[in-house]
Design a protein around this motif. Structure first.
Motif, PDB file in Angstrom:
ATOM      1  N   ARG A 105       0.816  -1.208   0.000  1.00 57.00           N
ATOM      2  CA  ARG A 105       0.000   0.000   0.000  1.00 57.00           C
ATOM      3  C   ARG A 105       0.855   1.267   0.000  1.00 57.00           C
ATOM      4  NH1 ARG A 105      -5.004  -1.729   4.085  1.00 57.00           N
ATOM      5  NH2 ARG A 105      -6.266  -2.693   2.425  1.00 57.00           N
ATOM      6  N   VAL A 108       1.784   1.914  -3.494  1.00 62.10           N
ATOM      7  CA  VAL A 108       0.705   2.558  -4.246  1.00 62.10           C
ATOM      8  C   VAL A 108       0.703   4.061  -3.988  1.00 62.10           C
ATOM      9  CG1 VAL A 108      -1.812   2.744  -4.485  1.00 62.10           C
ATOM     10  CG2 VAL A 108      -0.744   0.495  -4.359  1.00 62.10           C
ATOM     11  N   GLU A 116      -5.249   6.428  -8.436  1.00 62.45           N
ATOM     12  CA  GLU A 116      -4.952   5.191  -7.701  1.00 62.45           C
ATOM     13  C   GLU A 116      -4.914   5.448  -6.206  1.00 62.45           C
ATOM     14  OE1 GLU A 116      -2.197   2.513 -10.651  1.00 62.45           O
ATOM     15  OE2 GLU A 116      -1.355   4.404  -9.934  1.00 62.45           O
ATOM     16  N   LEU A 120      -7.764   3.860  -3.370  1.00 66.02           N
ATOM     17  CA  LEU A 120      -7.409   3.000  -2.239  1.00 66.02           C
ATOM     18  C   LEU A 120      -7.586   3.710  -0.901  1.00 66.02           C
ATOM     19  CD1 LEU A 120      -6.287   0.364  -1.099  1.00 66.02           C
ATOM     20  CD2 LEU A 120      -3.978   1.236  -1.523  1.00 66.02           C
TER      21      LEU A 120
END
Length: 380
Positions: A105, A108, A116, A120
């Motif tokens: 994560r 990301v 993106e 999330l």
């Protein structure tokens, strides 16, 4: 067996524990009673409505950090607690799996575009991923239950203090098991002074309880059962898997080595189950097997065939796998077409395979199982 005292409220955990003993699925162990009491306290606190104090936020709920030697029932008790505590959302995870997701994560956040990030995390603002990550985890889990918390990686060590400071600010409650006391985590690690605040947080926000029973229940189960099964004994192999796994749910685990990811579909805490095809017919090497051996205390390996020169690459990987398990002290339970001495009876490579046969026989012995447990404890 006298049930544990009910205390001031009905405890689903106590009831489940007493039921397992009454059914003969567990044996009474007095050393586990303080742990049950401590977990029941967390269960009670989570069920109560928290009232704010005058000009102050409500008193934070204290979690639990449970440590002690392997095989004493830490994971089983935490699994019972997590399965029966009436709080949502909650998450039970092996610590390595949780940290792998944390790193994914963070990647990301750092490498993804605005869309993106927002998809999330719900936000794309700022440069530091820790607070958005903590808020995401807190939305997913009011209660985090970690099995086998251990820290050996500097990347994990550098993240944990800041991440859990934010999680605790968001009222996330932690229940964790470990083979090490908090002050022994990441011992002699690089830049350990930067990790010490995480230890202080654990001491502040969790009650620390040591489970010091003399009986290694996992070792006793493995000693009582065969470690090598043939196809006509599949039912016994399955029963042993169910017995050792207990209440833990199966879930996938990812081993990451040099940027390569290997997924094991069936794992439960320190237990892994895989087929010969998954581990030996794939292009895996010594580093992958070492990562597996270090990550798990017991491997259930099924579908081991008779080998021959026509499958020399698979046989070579099998030899490398057994060497890694042997050196790491990882216990092995096998479902195979034949006994070890008949797996590779003739042809090129059969002579060299005899060393592996010797190791397989040794790994079935009570003495080796005992030493393996000690090795895992020392290396935890």
């Amino acid at each position: 067996m006298t049930p544990l005292s009910p205390g001031t409220m009905t405890s689903s955990l106590r009831a489940a524990y007493d039921r397992l003993i009454a059914e003969g699925r567990l044996e009474p162990d007095p050393s586990q009673k303080p742990v049950i009491e401590a977990l029941a306290r967390v269960e009670r606190d989570l069920s109560r409505k928290r009232r704010p104090r005058l000009f102050k936020a409500p008193e934070p709920i204290q979690g639990l950090y449970l440590h002690g030697p392997p095989g004493r029932g830490k994971s089983l008790l935490m699994d019972l607690f997590c399965a029966h505590v009436a709080v949502e959302p909650k998450r039970r995870a092996h610590f390595h799996a949780f940290m792998a997701q944390v790193h994914d994560r963070i990647r990301v956040w750092r490498n993804g575009d605005t869309a993106e990030r927002k998809a999330l995390f719900g936000t794309a603002k700022g440069d530091d991923p820790i607070r958005p990550l903590a808020e995401l985890i807190a939305r997913e889990s009011r209660l985090l239950c970690f099995d086998e918390l251990q820290v050996t990686d500097i990347a994990d060590a550098m993240i944990l203090g800041r991440l859990f400071e934010a999680l605790f600010e968001l009222d996330v409650v932690l229940v964790a098991t470990s083979n090490r006391a908090p002050e022994d985590l990441y011992k002699e690690g690089i830049n350990r002074q930067l990790f010490v605040p995480f230890i202080d947080l654990i001491r502040e926000r969790c009650r620390v309880v040591e489970l010091t029973g003399e009986r290694d229940w996992r070792l006793e189960r493995l000693r009582r059962a065969p470690a090598w099964f043939t196809p006509d004994q599949r039912d016994a192999f399955e029963r042993l898997w169910a017995d050792i796994r207990g209440e833990a749910e199966e879930s996938p685990s990812v081993l990451e080595v040099s940027g390569r990811r290997t997924v094991l579909d069936r794992t439960a805490g320190g237990l892994a189950r895989a087929t010969f095809i998954e581990l030996c017919d794939r292009p895996l090497g010594a580093s992958d097997y070492l990562a597996l051996a270090e990550r798990f205390h017991t491997l259930f390996l099924e579908g081991v065939p008779r080998l021959s020169p026509e499958r020399k690459e698979a046989a070579r990987r099998f030899v490398t796998l057994i060497d890694a398990l042997y050196e790491a002290g990882t216990r092995l339970v096998v479902l195979a077409e034949a006994e070890p001495g008949a797996l590779y009876p003739q042809g090129t490579g059969a002579f060299e395979f005899e060393r592996t046969v010797s190791r397989l026989h040794e790994m079935r012995s009570a003495d080796w199982l005992e030493l393996a447990g000690q090795k895992k404890t020392a290396g935890a």
